[in-house]
Design a protein around this motif. Sequence first.
Motif, mmCIF file in Angstrom:
data_model
loop_
_atom_site.group_PDB
_atom_site.id
_atom_site.type_symbol
_atom_site.label_atom_id
_atom_site.label_comp_id
_atom_site.label_asym_id
_atom_site.label_seq_id
_atom_site.Cartn_x
_atom_site.Cartn_y
_atom_site.Cartn_z
ATOM 1 N N LEU A 167 55.680 34.719 46.071
ATOM 2 C CA LEU A 167 57.089 34.910 46.427
ATOM 3 C C LEU A 167 57.331 36.250 47.128
ATOM 4 C CD1 LEU A 167 58.789 33.478 43.213
ATOM 5 C CD2 LEU A 167 58.633 32.399 45.477
ATOM 6 N N GLU A 168 56.561 37.263 46.727
ATOM 7 C CA GLU A 168 56.697 38.596 47.318
ATOM 8 C C GLU A 168 55.814 38.783 48.551
ATOM 9 O OE1 GLU A 168 55.875 41.249 44.066
ATOM 10 O OE2 GLU A 168 57.576 40.504 42.887
ATOM 11 N N LYS A 169 55.087 37.723 48.915
ATOM 12 C CA LYS A 169 54.197 37.738 50.078
ATOM 13 C C LYS A 169 53.200 38.915 50.040
ATOM 14 C CE LYS A 169 57.394 35.441 53.273
ATOM 15 N NZ LYS A 169 57.933 34.488 52.478
ATOM 16 N N ARG A 170 52.532 39.026 48.891
ATOM 17 C CA ARG A 170 51.525 40.069 48.707
ATOM 18 C C ARG A 170 50.284 39.464 48.054
ATOM 19 N NH1 ARG A 170 51.219 41.120 43.354
ATOM 20 N NH2 ARG A 170 53.085 40.735 42.104
ATOM 21 N N LYS A 171 49.219 40.218 48.087
ATOM 22 C CA LYS A 171 47.978 39.775 47.461
ATOM 23 C C LYS A 171 48.121 39.892 45.940
ATOM 24 C CE LYS A 171 43.039 40.654 47.446
ATOM 25 N NZ LYS A 171 41.949 41.480 47.917
ATOM 26 N N PRO A 172 47.727 38.862 45.196
ATOM 27 C CA PRO A 172 47.847 38.942 43.736
ATOM 28 C C PRO A 172 46.855 39.918 43.125
ATOM 29 C CG PRO A 172 46.801 36.894 44.369
ATOM 30 C CD PRO A 172 47.204 37.581 45.637
ATOM 31 N N ASN A 173 47.239 40.485 42.007
ATOM 32 C CA ASN A 173 46.376 41.382 41.235
ATOM 33 C C ASN A 173 46.075 40.704 39.896
ATOM 34 O OD1 ASN A 173 44.954 43.597 40.307
ATOM 35 N ND2 ASN A 173 46.787 44.649 39.603
ATOM 36 N N PHE A 174 45.100 39.809 39.901
ATOM 37 C CA PHE A 174 44.754 39.087 38.695
ATOM 38 C C PHE A 174 43.989 39.974 37.741
ATOM 39 C CE2 PHE A 174 44.842 35.613 41.945
ATOM 40 C CZ PHE A 174 45.963 34.980 41.454
ATOM 41 N N ARG A 175 44.217 39.752 36.422
ATOM 42 C CA ARG A 175 43.571 40.572 35.396
ATOM 43 C C ARG A 175 42.798 39.757 34.377
ATOM 44 N NH1 ARG A 175 48.117 44.009 33.038
ATOM 45 N NH2 ARG A 175 49.228 42.063 33.298
ATOM 46 N N GLY A 176 42.661 38.467 34.614
ATOM 47 C CA GLY A 176 41.902 37.636 33.681
ATOM 48 C C GLY A 176 42.620 37.415 32.362
ATOM 49 N N LYS A 177 43.942 37.391 32.424
ATOM 50 C CA LYS A 177 44.747 37.186 31.205
ATOM 51 C C LYS A 177 45.719 36.044 31.402
ATOM 52 C CE LYS A 177 44.443 41.961 29.814
ATOM 53 N NZ LYS A 177 45.109 43.102 29.306
ATOM 54 N N THR A 183 37.609 38.826 41.457
ATOM 55 C CA THR A 183 38.978 39.349 41.536
ATOM 56 C C THR A 183 40.014 38.239 41.474
ATOM 57 O OG1 THR A 183 38.918 39.342 43.961
ATOM 58 C CG2 THR A 183 38.293 41.392 42.855
ATOM 59 N N GLY A 184 39.573 37.021 41.238
ATOM 60 C CA GLY A 184 40.488 35.893 41.111
ATOM 61 C C GLY A 184 40.968 35.729 39.686
ATOM 62 N N PRO A 185 41.714 34.678 39.434
ATOM 63 C CA PRO A 185 42.192 34.387 38.079
ATOM 64 C C PRO A 185 41.046 33.799 37.252
ATOM 65 C CG PRO A 185 42.919 32.675 39.577
ATOM 66 C CD PRO A 185 42.206 33.698 40.409
ATOM 67 N N THR A 186 40.217 34.663 36.697
ATOM 68 C CA THR A 186 38.928 34.257 36.138
ATOM 69 C C THR A 186 39.034 33.211 35.028
ATOM 70 O OG1 THR A 186 38.985 36.238 34.746
ATOM 71 C CG2 THR A 186 37.731 36.369 36.807
ATOM 72 N N ARG A 187 40.028 33.302 34.184
ATOM 73 C CA ARG A 187 40.156 32.290 33.124
ATOM 74 C C ARG A 187 40.512 30.933 33.720
ATOM 75 N NH1 ARG A 187 42.614 34.944 27.623
ATOM 76 N NH2 ARG A 187 41.035 36.558 27.458
ATOM 77 N N THR A 188 41.351 30.930 34.734
ATOM 78 C CA THR A 188 41.697 29.678 35.405
ATOM 79 C C THR A 188 40.484 29.121 36.129
ATOM 80 O OG1 THR A 188 44.008 30.315 35.618
ATOM 81 C CG2 THR A 188 43.214 28.612 37.117
ATOM 82 N N LEU A 189 39.699 29.977 36.752
ATOM 83 C CA LEU A 189 38.476 29.519 37.426
ATOM 84 C C LEU A 189 37.530 28.876 36.416
ATOM 85 C CD1 LEU A 189 37.803 32.483 39.883
ATOM 86 C CD2 LEU A 189 38.995 30.322 40.339
ATOM 87 N N ALA A 190 37.453 29.432 35.215
ATOM 88 C CA ALA A 190 36.615 28.839 34.165
ATOM 89 C C ALA A 190 37.151 27.469 33.760
ATOM 90 C CB ALA A 190 36.554 29.767 32.955
ATOM 91 N N ASP A 192 48.029 35.532 34.562
ATOM 92 C CA ASP A 192 47.546 35.391 35.936
ATOM 93 C C ASP A 192 48.359 34.360 36.710
ATOM 94 O OD1 ASP A 192 45.628 37.360 35.876
ATOM 95 O OD2 ASP A 192 43.951 35.996 35.543
ATOM 96 N N SER A 193 48.813 33.310 36.048
ATOM 97 C CA SER A 193 49.650 32.314 36.709
ATOM 98 C C SER A 193 50.961 32.949 37.164
ATOM 99 C CB SER A 193 49.935 31.144 35.769
ATOM 100 O OG SER A 193 50.886 30.273 36.342
ATOM 101 N N LYS A 194 51.562 33.698 36.267
ATOM 102 C CA LYS A 194 52.816 34.381 36.609
ATOM 103 C C LYS A 194 52.597 35.349 37.764
ATOM 104 C CE LYS A 194 54.564 33.983 31.877
ATOM 105 N NZ LYS A 194 53.508 33.107 31.411
ATOM 106 N N GLU A 195 51.490 36.073 37.735
ATOM 107 C CA GLU A 195 51.175 37.015 38.807
ATOM 108 C C GLU A 195 50.970 36.290 40.127
ATOM 109 O OE1 GLU A 195 50.005 40.228 41.255
ATOM 110 O OE2 GLU A 195 51.316 40.064 39.517
ATOM 111 N N GLY A 196 50.311 35.149 40.083
ATOM 112 C CA GLY A 196 50.091 34.374 41.310
ATOM 113 C C GLY A 196 51.389 33.921 41.941
#
Length: 124
Positions: free
Chosen positions: A114-124, A65-72, A105-109
């Motif tokens: 900033l919104e103090k919420r859990k990110p919803n990464f989509r692997g994009k 559920t993380g930023p999978t492309r960044t993790l790669a 995913d970077s933008k979402e992170g």
Amino acid sequence: RGLVPDGGATYLLPRKVGWTRALELSLLGQRLRAARALEWGLVNKVVPKAALSEEGMALAAELATGPTRTLARIRHLYWNSFKHSYEEQLAMEEKEQNLAFASEDSKEGVEAFLEKRKPNFRGK
């Protein structure tokens, strides 16, 4: 015993635990206890056998559920770090950081932070 280490063990193991420990493990063929593997940095965590599946699945879910492309990209940087000079590695980091920064995913992170919420990464 009776075979040589394979699968890259003679390259990776001495770089992780040192030449002397790697050679000892290979020559003697003794089992390496979990506590020792943790002490030597071969594993990040030791859990009771009964909790292994649950802990493993929790870790897999966190990564999935993380930023999978960044993790790669992170894995790529670390796996290739031993074949680069310091300067070459810095250049690789810059390249990968620019690619990661341009991702959705970077933008979402950043937005989630900033919104103090859990990110919803989509692997994009």
